[in-house]
Design a protein around this motif. Structure first.
Motif, PDB file in Angstrom:
ATOM      1  N   PRO A 734       0.785  -1.183   0.110  1.00 39.08           N
ATOM      2  CA  PRO A 734      -0.164  -0.146   0.082  1.00 39.08           C
ATOM      3  C   PRO A 734       0.949   1.349   0.046  1.00 39.08           C
ATOM      4  O   PRO A 734       1.985   1.167   0.656  1.00 39.08           O
ATOM      5  CB  PRO A 734      -0.748  -0.013   1.439  1.00 39.08           C
ATOM      6  CG  PRO A 734       0.046  -0.892   2.211  1.00 39.08           C
ATOM      7  CD  PRO A 734       0.940  -1.836   1.397  1.00 39.08           C
ATOM      8  N   PHE A 735       0.387   2.268  -0.708  1.00 42.20           N
ATOM      9  CA  PHE A 735       0.833   3.730  -0.480  1.00 42.20           C
ATOM     10  C   PHE A 735      -0.191   4.632  -0.135  1.00 42.20           C
ATOM     11  O   PHE A 735       0.528   5.715   0.203  1.00 42.20           O
ATOM     12  CB  PHE A 735       1.608   4.154  -1.977  1.00 42.20           C
ATOM     13  CG  PHE A 735       0.783   4.294  -3.153  1.00 42.20           C
ATOM     14  CD1 PHE A 735      -0.014   5.024  -3.339  1.00 42.20           C
ATOM     15  CD2 PHE A 735       0.498   3.179  -4.079  1.00 42.20           C
ATOM     16  CE1 PHE A 735      -0.910   5.538  -4.316  1.00 42.20           C
ATOM     17  CE2 PHE A 735      -0.188   3.111  -5.204  1.00 42.20           C
ATOM     18  CZ  PHE A 735      -1.012   4.630  -5.230  1.00 42.20           C
ATOM     19  N   GLN A 744      -0.434  10.754   7.782  1.00 42.10           N
ATOM     20  CA  GLN A 744       0.458   9.982   7.710  1.00 42.10           C
ATOM     21  C   GLN A 744      -0.150   8.701   6.587  1.00 42.10           C
ATOM     22  O   GLN A 744       0.398   7.605   6.680  1.00 42.10           O
ATOM     23  CB  GLN A 744       0.271   9.025   9.188  1.00 42.10           C
ATOM     24  CG  GLN A 744       0.633  10.099  10.250  1.00 42.10           C
ATOM     25  CD  GLN A 744       0.476   9.271  11.644  1.00 42.10           C
ATOM     26  OE1 GLN A 744       0.747   8.009  11.645  1.00 42.10           O
ATOM     27  NE2 GLN A 744       0.385  10.123  12.837  1.00 42.10           N
ATOM     28  N   ARG A 745      -1.310   9.154   5.810  1.00 36.78           N
ATOM     29  CA  ARG A 745      -1.532   7.994   5.197  1.00 36.78           C
ATOM     30  C   ARG A 745      -0.734   7.575   3.735  1.00 36.78           C
ATOM     31  O   ARG A 745      -0.837   6.659   3.380  1.00 36.78           O
ATOM     32  CB  ARG A 745      -3.055   8.442   4.477  1.00 36.78           C
ATOM     33  CG  ARG A 745      -4.189   8.416   5.695  1.00 36.78           C
ATOM     34  CD  ARG A 745      -5.535   9.150   5.279  1.00 36.78           C
ATOM     35  NE  ARG A 745      -6.102   9.141   6.436  1.00 36.78           N
ATOM     36  CZ  ARG A 745      -7.721   9.514   6.316  1.00 36.78           C
ATOM     37  NH1 ARG A 745      -7.837  10.313   4.992  1.00 36.78           N
ATOM     38  NH2 ARG A 745      -8.449   9.623   7.327  1.00 36.78           N
ATOM     39  N   TRP A 746      -0.078   8.859   3.379  1.00 36.40           N
ATOM     40  CA  TRP A 746       0.676   8.696   2.124  1.00 36.40           C
ATOM     41  C   TRP A 746       1.996   8.084   2.476  1.00 36.40           C
ATOM     42  O   TRP A 746       3.022   8.831   3.074  1.00 36.40           O
ATOM     43  CB  TRP A 746       0.909  10.029   1.328  1.00 36.40           C
ATOM     44  CG  TRP A 746      -0.209  10.500   0.659  1.00 36.40           C
ATOM     45  CD1 TRP A 746      -1.180  11.310   1.275  1.00 36.40           C
ATOM     46  CD2 TRP A 746      -0.861   9.797  -0.514  1.00 36.40           C
ATOM     47  NE1 TRP A 746      -2.197  11.382   0.203  1.00 36.40           N
ATOM     48  CE2 TRP A 746      -2.056  10.718  -0.789  1.00 36.40           C
ATOM     49  CE3 TRP A 746      -0.391   9.069  -1.277  1.00 36.40           C
ATOM     50  CZ2 TRP A 746      -2.897  10.767  -1.960  1.00 36.40           C
ATOM     51  CZ3 TRP A 746      -1.253   8.966  -2.616  1.00 36.40           C
ATOM     52  CH2 TRP A 746      -2.360   9.542  -2.925  1.00 36.40           C
TER      53      TRP A 746
END
Length: 763
Positions: A734-735, A744-746
């Motif tokens: 996942p990226f 913090q999701r990316w």
């Protein structure tokens, strides 16, 4: 910034110059690299659409120059590199994949191309045109200029039939009334060839069994005119056999329902509806087989009817081969009519078969274990081509975890029986011509499933289905199930599980939907069946509606309580989804593919239901979804199972929702033999239209910010493709993880990949 950009441009230009030098140093002395050609047209004022003519002439230019990519001839470069004494493995491999032999000036035969250009112009009606060429030479390159002088074209003054024997003359005259050849039309040889083929196809439909398009010839007569006009005549060649000029009629129609190449002698004959059935022991009853045969005694020969019959018979599911052969009956032939014997040979599949399938399942909640499925098939159950499938599956999963969650397990047992009738079972009889392309199949099934999750609950479920599937043509398929019933009963619930349901009313309502009765309808348009098509489009839409008809008989309960039927609470909902795909096939033998997919689905509970039943909800993640996330581990919305790990529901909760969006793109390419590679990217998630009160801050609800809540990942794959049977290994990471806090999701978690194993392509 400008200085950096300027230096970058200098660096790119310098690199390209360096690359060019590396190519030119390999060119042999006395040779120049051929870089292409162009055509210049000088045409008479009467010539129309010069642009299209130029495009047509450019197709004859040979050979093609070495290809370029961003100004670089990489194929040529790696060809030269591979010719060295020690080229290395990488150079040899790249040469094998993209290498190109150099095309030099000495390879170009300009005089031959000039002749081909003139020939092409004459085929288009531009007689007495001319062509010349000149070569532009540079230090290491050569370019060819072709100049053509195009004259005024010849045009049709009259088009008529020449003398032909009867009855073919009358039939050709009738067919040519709709001829695309018309007065003042430019002479065009390719159009005349197409017209011969069109006439042949139309006459074949009228019984001309021995006809061939090459038996026709066009003749042009310019003697009557002096302004480049001509009379066009269609005639038969002198050597055409007499039997090609008469139609043929089917005199006898023989069907062999149980044909064996090893034993082709049959003595038992049964006459049924003007057809002869030969089978020493009854295999399929003639009354069932007859509906699939569009050929009839007394009909004129028609190859389209043969194709229709062969296709319809092959869809029964009981036959391995369908072979239709015709035999001329010379003794009955007259000067105006021939006769045929039509023989339909049907070679059955093995009647009984057993298939076993073993899978390994791993889920985001750490449940892992094997699943074994066994299927027994009988392909001719009642001697009418019916297929019986009896399937059983056993699955066991255990959870690898610590603390209170250790030792949890899941046992699933399933049994399903299915009968497929290769005909329509319906109170009303349909006209035999109503289903022209294929006859619908009637499907019936009954199933029971037992699921036990230790320390939680036992779930018993049953299902029943009655419906039809129908191929409207080569690309379109309909599936309609007017009866679709599912019943679930939650039994032996533990105190712990009851507490979980009490704390999560949303989940409790999902399990409360004990009875589901409705209908489903599916439409599929599939161009993937045409493997030679470079542009393949696929669309599947499905509608699932439950509870409407049964609500008419439902019994009202207490105030604020749902209605019941036969004492059972039933679900009401409507669910619709769309699966859209596009494949672009290119490269040598179309061996490379860019595959794309978009999926959208929405479920709406209403009436007797506040929540879509749990078994009907959507999930995301897994080998056929967003592959960077484990199966059923993505969503809903920004929900985080890790953040909710203190909640006991995470030990069994498969993350679902009533809204689903997904998009995928994948580049597939050959590696070696039946090994293929893939590079892909996936995005998707599920949401709830009405938030689960157990989630914080409505994190599972669909909002206008859904784009930022998509789970995204990318990866590589290894596919083993043996004649369409595909074993797939996809490694993805996942990226963009929506379950993480904003900011913090990316994060490309290349060190946390997910390995997916599956059968068949993902889309």
């Amino acid at each position: 910034m400008k200085r950096i950009l300027k230096h970058s441009i200098y660096f790119i230009v310098f690199g390209m110059i360096l690359y060019s030098c590396s190519i030119t140093k390999y060119i042999p002395e006395g040779e120049k690299l051929y870089t292409g050609a162009k055509i210049e047209i000088e045409a008479d004022s009467a010539v129309e659409n010069i642009k299209a003519l130029k495009s047509d002439l450019e197709t004859v230019l040979r050979p093609e120059p070495n290809s370029k990519f961003l100004g670089m001839r990489l194929g040529l470069y790696y060809y030269y590199k591979s010719q060295k004494d020690n080229p290395g493995f990488i150079n040899r491999w790249l040469n094998k994949k993209i290498g190109e032999k150099p095309i030099y000036q000495s390879d170009i035969k300009t005089f031959e191309i000039e002749d081909v250009l003139i020939n092409r112009l004459e085929n288009k009606g531009f007689f007495y045109s001319s062509a010349a060429s000149s070569i532009e030479e540079k230090e290491t390159e050569a370019f060819v200029n072709y100049k053509v002088q195009v004259t005024k074209p010849y045009t049709v003054a009259n088009f008529q039939l020449d003398s032909m024997p009867s009855p073919i003359y009358e039939d050709v005259k009738n067919v040519t009334q709709d001829s695309p050849i018309y007065k003042n039309m430019r002479f065009d040889l390719s159009n005349m060839k197409l017209e011969r083929q069109r006439i042949d196809v139309e006459l074949k439909k009228r019984g001309y069994y021995n006809l061939n398009p090459d038996f026709f010839i066009f003749e042009a007569d310019t003697n009557q005119y002096d302004n480049k006009r001509f009379d066009l005549f269609l005639k038969l060649k002198a050597e055409v056999p007499q039997k090609a000029t008469i139609p043929y009629q089917i005199k006898q129609l023989n069907i062999y329902p149980n044909y064996d190449l090893q034993d082709s002698t049959y003595s038992e004959k049964q006459r049924f509806k003007e057809k002869n059935y030969y089978q020493d022991s009854l295999f399929i009853k003639p009354k069932y087989l007859d509906k699939y045969i569009t050929l009839k005694e007394g009909d004129f020969y028609d190859p389209q009817s043969s194709k229709n019959t062969a296709r319809r018979l092959s869809t029964i599911g009981a036959y391995k081969y369908v072979n239709i052969q015709y035999k001329e009956i010379d003794s009955l032939q007259t000067d105006s009519l021939g006769t045929l014997e039509a023989n339909i040979y049907l070679s059955p599949l093995t009647k009984r078969a057993v298939r076993a399938e073993l899978q390994a399942v791993t889920k985001s909640n750490n449940f892992t274990g094997p699943n074994l499925a066994l299927t027994y098939s009988n392909r001719n159950l009642f001697k009418g081509g019916e297929t019986l499938n009896i399937s059983t599956n056993v699955g066991y999963e255990t959870q690898f975890a610590s603390g209170d969650n250790s030792g949890l397990s899941s046992l699933e047992l399933g049994l399903k029986g299915e009968i497929i009738f290769p005909r329509v079972i319906f109170p009303i009889t349909f006209n035999e011509n109503f289903f022209e392309y294929s006859i619908p199949k009637t499907k019936t099934s009954l199933g029971v499933n037992y699921l036990s999750r230790s320390k939680l609950y036992t779930l018993l479920s049953g299902s029943a289905l009655f419906g039809y599937s129908w191929n409207a043509n080569k690309y379109i398929t309909y599936e309609f199930n007017p009866i679709s019933v599912n019943y679930t009963q939650l039994t032996k619930t533990s105190t712990e599980f009851e507490e979980i349901l009490d704390d999560n009313p949303f989940l409790q309502q999902s399990f409360d939907q004990q009875f589901i009765s409705g209908l489903t309808f599916s439409f599929t348009y599939n161009e993937m069946v045409d493997s030679n098509d470079p542009h393949q489009f696929y669309l599947n839409t499905t509608l699932d509606v439950a509870g409407n008809s049964i609500s008419l008989f439902g019994k009202d309960g207490e105030p604020d309580e749902p209605k019941t039927f036969l004492g059972l609470q039933y679900a009401q909902y409507a669910k619709a989804d769309m699966d859209l795909r596009f494949h672009l096939n290119f490269g040598k033998n179309k061996s490379q593919t860019i595959a794309t997919r978009f999926f959208a689905g929405y479920g709406l509970p209403y009436g007797n239901s506040d929540v879509i039943p749990y078994v009907k909800q959507y999930f995301s993640g897994g080998p056929y979804s967003v592959r960077a996330f484990r199966i059923r581990s993505l969503g809903p919305g920004t929900y985080s199972a890790e953040a909710d790990e203190d909640n006991n529901s995470s030990t069994y909760f498969d993350q679902t929702g009533n809204i689903r969006l997904e998009a995928n793109v994948e580049y597939r390419f050959p590696i070696f033999s039946f090994f293929k590679g893939a590079i892909f990217a996936d995005a998707g998630n599920v949401w709830n239209s009405k938030s689960n009160p157990s989630f914080d801050n409505e994190e599972d609800k669909f909002t206008s910010d859904f784009i930022n809540q998509l789970g995204m990942g990318t990866g590589i794959g290894l596919h083993i493709d043996v004649q369409g049977f595909v074993i797939r290994f996809d490694l993805a990471a996942p990226f963009h993880d929506p379950s993480l806090p904003e900011g913090q999701r990316w994060d490309f978690k290349v060190d946390e990949p997910v390995l997916n194993f599956a059968i068949g392509y993902s889309f």
